[in-house]
Design a protein around this motif. Structure first.
Motif, mmCIF file in Angstrom:
data_model
loop_
_atom_site.group_PDB
_atom_site.id
_atom_site.type_symbol
_atom_site.label_atom_id
_atom_site.label_comp_id
_atom_site.label_asym_id
_atom_site.label_seq_id
_atom_site.Cartn_x
_atom_site.Cartn_y
_atom_site.Cartn_z
ATOM 1 N N GLY A 1 -4.533 17.067 -13.743
ATOM 2 C CA GLY A 1 -3.817 15.817 -13.621
ATOM 3 C C GLY A 1 -3.493 15.482 -12.172
ATOM 4 N N GLY A 2 -2.681 14.480 -11.971
ATOM 5 C CA GLY A 2 -2.344 14.065 -10.619
ATOM 6 C C GLY A 2 -1.625 12.738 -10.638
ATOM 7 N N LYS A 3 -1.673 12.028 -9.508
ATOM 8 C CA LYS A 3 -0.926 10.783 -9.359
ATOM 9 C C LYS A 3 -1.843 9.667 -8.897
ATOM 10 C CE LYS A 3 3.314 10.701 -7.972
ATOM 11 N NZ LYS A 3 4.587 10.757 -7.201
ATOM 12 N N PHE A 4 -1.846 8.585 -9.659
ATOM 13 C CA PHE A 4 -2.485 7.335 -9.259
ATOM 14 C C PHE A 4 -1.441 6.529 -8.490
ATOM 15 C CE2 PHE A 4 -2.954 2.803 -10.041
ATOM 16 C CZ PHE A 4 -4.283 2.564 -9.733
ATOM 17 N N SER A 5 -1.817 5.992 -7.347
ATOM 18 C CA SER A 5 -0.810 5.337 -6.504
ATOM 19 C C SER A 5 -1.383 4.104 -5.824
ATOM 20 C CB SER A 5 -0.294 6.321 -5.438
ATOM 21 O OG SER A 5 0.685 5.711 -4.629
ATOM 22 N N ILE A 6 -0.562 3.072 -5.735
ATOM 23 C CA ILE A 6 -0.859 1.892 -4.918
ATOM 24 C C ILE A 6 0.268 1.762 -3.904
ATOM 25 C CG2 ILE A 6 -1.241 -0.590 -4.878
ATOM 26 C CD1 ILE A 6 -2.094 -0.441 -7.778
ATOM 27 N N ASP A 7 -0.065 1.931 -2.652
ATOM 28 C CA ASP A 7 0.925 1.859 -1.582
ATOM 29 C C ASP A 7 0.306 1.065 -0.440
ATOM 30 O OD1 ASP A 7 2.795 2.241 0.445
ATOM 31 O OD2 ASP A 7 3.289 4.269 -0.213
ATOM 32 N N LEU A 8 0.853 -0.104 -0.162
ATOM 33 C CA LEU A 8 0.299 -0.995 0.855
ATOM 34 C C LEU A 8 1.005 -0.883 2.192
ATOM 35 C CD1 LEU A 8 -0.243 -4.184 -1.338
ATOM 36 C CD2 LEU A 8 -1.770 -2.239 -0.962
ATOM 37 N N SER B 1 3.164 3.872 -8.847
ATOM 38 C CA SER B 1 2.468 5.142 -9.010
ATOM 39 C C SER B 1 2.580 5.543 -10.470
ATOM 40 C CB SER B 1 3.043 6.243 -8.107
ATOM 41 O OG SER B 1 4.353 6.600 -8.524
ATOM 42 N N SER B 2 1.640 6.353 -10.905
ATOM 43 C CA SER B 2 1.657 6.853 -12.273
ATOM 44 C C SER B 2 1.218 8.307 -12.251
ATOM 45 C CB SER B 2 0.717 6.032 -13.159
ATOM 46 O OG SER B 2 0.690 6.553 -14.470
ATOM 47 N N THR B 3 2.018 9.154 -12.870
ATOM 48 C CA THR B 3 1.728 10.587 -12.921
ATOM 49 C C THR B 3 1.258 10.944 -14.318
ATOM 50 O OG1 THR B 3 3.438 11.013 -11.280
ATOM 51 C CG2 THR B 3 2.662 12.896 -12.556
ATOM 52 N N MET B 4 0.123 11.627 -14.399
ATOM 53 C CA MET B 4 -0.398 12.040 -15.694
ATOM 54 C C MET B 4 -0.851 13.485 -15.668
ATOM 55 S SD MET B 4 -2.505 9.843 -13.901
ATOM 56 C CE MET B 4 -2.291 8.335 -14.827
ATOM 57 N N GLN B 5 -0.896 14.088 -16.846
ATOM 58 C CA GLN B 5 -1.336 15.471 -16.996
ATOM 59 C C GLN B 5 -2.850 15.504 -17.156
ATOM 60 O OE1 GLN B 5 0.913 17.941 -16.632
ATOM 61 N NE2 GLN B 5 2.422 16.324 -16.319
ATOM 62 N N GLY B 6 -3.424 16.705 -17.205
ATOM 63 C CA GLY B 6 -4.854 16.846 -17.416
ATOM 64 C C GLY B 6 -5.239 16.513 -18.849
ATOM 65 N N VAL B 7 -6.556 16.404 -19.093
ATOM 66 C CA VAL B 7 -7.036 15.959 -20.397
ATOM 67 C C VAL B 7 -6.757 16.976 -21.500
ATOM 68 C CG1 VAL B 7 -8.816 14.445 -19.480
ATOM 69 C CG2 VAL B 7 -9.337 16.866 -19.839
ATOM 70 N N ASP B 8 -6.558 18.231 -21.143
ATOM 71 C CA ASP B 8 -6.292 19.243 -22.161
ATOM 72 C C ASP B 8 -4.804 19.409 -22.431
ATOM 73 O OD1 ASP B 8 -9.019 19.770 -22.454
ATOM 74 O OD2 ASP B 8 -9.006 21.199 -20.788
ATOM 75 N N ARG B 9 -3.986 18.559 -21.844
ATOM 76 C CA ARG B 9 -2.544 18.616 -22.055
ATOM 77 C C ARG B 9 -2.067 17.331 -22.711
ATOM 78 N NH1 ARG B 9 -0.532 20.772 -16.084
ATOM 79 N NH2 ARG B 9 -2.054 22.470 -15.856
ATOM 80 N N ALA B 10 -0.871 17.384 -23.285
ATOM 81 C CA ALA B 10 -0.265 16.186 -23.856
ATOM 82 C C ALA B 10 0.216 15.305 -22.717
ATOM 83 C CB ALA B 10 0.890 16.563 -24.783
ATOM 84 N N SER B 11 -0.538 14.262 -22.416
ATOM 85 C CA SER B 11 -0.249 13.424 -21.259
ATOM 86 C C SER B 11 0.685 12.287 -21.653
ATOM 87 C CB SER B 11 -1.543 12.856 -20.673
ATOM 88 O OG SER B 11 -1.296 12.121 -19.500
ATOM 89 N N LYS B 12 1.839 12.237 -21.022
ATOM 90 C CA LYS B 12 2.806 11.165 -21.220
ATOM 91 C C LYS B 12 3.043 10.518 -19.859
ATOM 92 C CE LYS B 12 5.099 13.886 -24.830
ATOM 93 N NZ LYS B 12 6.395 14.482 -25.267
ATOM 94 N N PRO B 13 2.215 9.550 -19.497
ATOM 95 C CA PRO B 13 2.299 8.984 -18.140
ATOM 96 C C PRO B 13 3.705 8.533 -17.781
ATOM 97 C CG PRO B 13 0.369 8.157 -19.273
ATOM 98 C CD PRO B 13 1.154 8.926 -20.291
ATOM 99 N N GLN B 14 4.090 8.837 -16.550
ATOM 100 C CA GLN B 14 5.354 8.378 -15.980
ATOM 101 C C GLN B 14 5.029 7.391 -14.864
ATOM 102 O OE1 GLN B 14 7.086 12.173 -14.876
ATOM 103 N NE2 GLN B 14 8.280 12.252 -16.764
#
Length: 453
Positions: A336-343, A389-402
């Protein structure tokens, strides 16, 4: 609900000044001279407490003799640290210090240290974070010795500013059609519901129809590409037709993400490649139909089965004529990791309402139209700063995006919902980009079977 308090520490305007060699003095082994150095020969590691360090290249100052703060070329933002309220309170008790380590060498492709890099000095900047809670504070701006007798100096600007954000959390995985909560401290309040579906290209996209006042015609969907081109083998493996609609608590659709380009393996492989990425449209309601707001593309990085690469483009509206790529990076599918938009582009020492470098004081006011959300204005009219930004877990985990969204980019419920839909699309892309030799999650397999041609 009110937004959650955050504080950003911004570091920029970096440059290194090397001493001019004296013709009368013999060079020492430890001295670093401009004659033997280039602007790509140095980089720095920037640390704040136990947060992950940031790395940045370090250009050389244009004039070794000029000690004025303006005697260095303007450089972009080098690093930023976002501190939520609990972490801010913890750090405030520790007398935190920003540490900048200067290295001679080159950064690796993953922003790591290359073998042979040598630490040549460091700078420590004390941070009084409490001062920045009510308003932006310029902590430091100028030259400072890096701790060597040979006279090297570092120019650095450090700014701390309040950056309140709305926080959202998915109840469970997006494909499970969860609720979405707004979070403030220990309080969670439901604000959205999600409806995930898989559409059959032969019958159209039922999920893009409103459950209330929206009506769609074939004309309103004319911009959605065909999901199965005539030149494709209809029996080829593909992951297609996924969509997720975000509803407010009254049941009205307020945003959606629709897979408009299938995720298919490149010829002779079982992976989605950069040359043929899958794609989503992020949609917002407007004038009785859906309007495209952004386009997300995703694929597997070449030579890796674990790195999801993505690109998010803002689509034209009434104020723009061309698309703008605002996010382009990668996330580990496994961990998993973090998707981010920062201008944010630079650290502005002085505030200026008309300057593109002045990314705001963090204050917010106003009211949304018929909404509980308030903010400064619609993105992208705000010139810069943290967007989401959105934080998600890996595909083999229960991902509950924050999901975190800067308050200045939210003026109404639809604004917040669009970012929630984008976060869901990123999370689902991690599943869509799994190797085709691997099975999807149960919920996705069932949906895909239901809409199979």
């Amino acid at each position: 609900m009110d937004p959650c308090p955050f504080l950003r520490v911004l570091v920029g305007n970096l440059s290194l000044k090397l001493p001019r060699p004296s013709s009368a003095a013999a060079p020492t082994a430890s001295a670093v001279h401009p004659s033997s150095s280039s602007s790509s020969s140095f980089f720095c590691k920037i640390k704040l407490s136990n947060l992950p360090p940031r790395h940045a290249s370090l250009p050389l100052a244009s004039s070794p003799e000029d000690d004025s703060p303006g005697g260095h070329p303007s450089q972009p933002l080098a690093a930023s640290f976002s501190l939520p309220k609990p972490l801010l309170e913890k750090l405030a008790l520790q007398n935190p210090t920003l540490r900048v380590e200067v290295y001679r060498g080159r950064l690796g492709s993953g922003c790591g240290l290359v073998g042979g890099s040598k630490l040549i000095g460091k700078v420590c900047v004390p941070l009084d974070l409490r001062r920045a809670e009510p308003r932006a504070v310029l902590v430091h701006n100028g030259w400072v010795d890096i701790g060597r007798k040979s006279g090297e100096k570092l120019h650095v600007s450090v700014r701390a500013e309040p950056d309140p954000r709305f926080l959202f959390e998915f109840e469970k995985e997006p494909e499970c059609s969860p609720q979405v909560f707004q979070v403030q401290g220990s309080v969670k309040q439901p604000v959205f519901t999600c409806n995930f579906s898989c559409r059959n290209s032969n019958v159209g996209d039922r999920n893009l129809r409103s459950r209330s006042s929206f009506s769609e015609t074939s004309t309103s969907r004319s911009w959605i590409p065909s999901l199965v081109g005539n030149d494709k083998d209809p029996h080829s493996k593909e992951r297609k037709g996924w969509s997720i609609t975000i509803h407010d608590l009254s049941g009205s659709p307020v945003a959606a993400a629709s897979m408009v380009t299938p995720f298919v393996p490149s010829p002779g492989s079982d992976r989605v490649s950069r040359s043929n990425p899958g794609a989503w449209l992020i949609l917002r309601p407007g004038h009785g139909t859906w309007s495209p707001w952004g386009r997300l593309e995703a694929w597997l990085e070449h030579g890796s089965s674990e790195m999801l690469s993505y690109r998010f483009k803002l689509l034209p509206d009434t104020t723009a004529s061309t698309t703008a790529t605002v996010a382009d990076s990668s996330i580990s599918i496994k961990t998993g990791g973090k998707f981010s938009i920062d201008l944010t582009t630079s650290v502005s020492p002085m505030s200026s309402p008309s300057s593109s470098m002045d990314f705001g004081s963090g204050s917010w006011s106003g009211s949304g139209s018929g909404s509980d959300f308030v903010g400064l204005g619609l993105w992208p009219s705000v010139p810069g700063g943290f967007v989401m930004s959105s934080t998600m877990q890996g595909v083999d985990r229960a991902s509950k995006p924050q999901v975190e969204v800067g308050v200045q980019h939210v003026t109404c419920t639809e604004d917040a919902a669009a970012f929630v839909a984008l976060a869901a699309a990123v999370d689902l892309s991690m599943d869509a980009c799994k190797l085709f030799s691997q099975k999807l999650r149960t919920e996705l397999r069932q949906q895909s079977q239901d809409c199979a041609i």
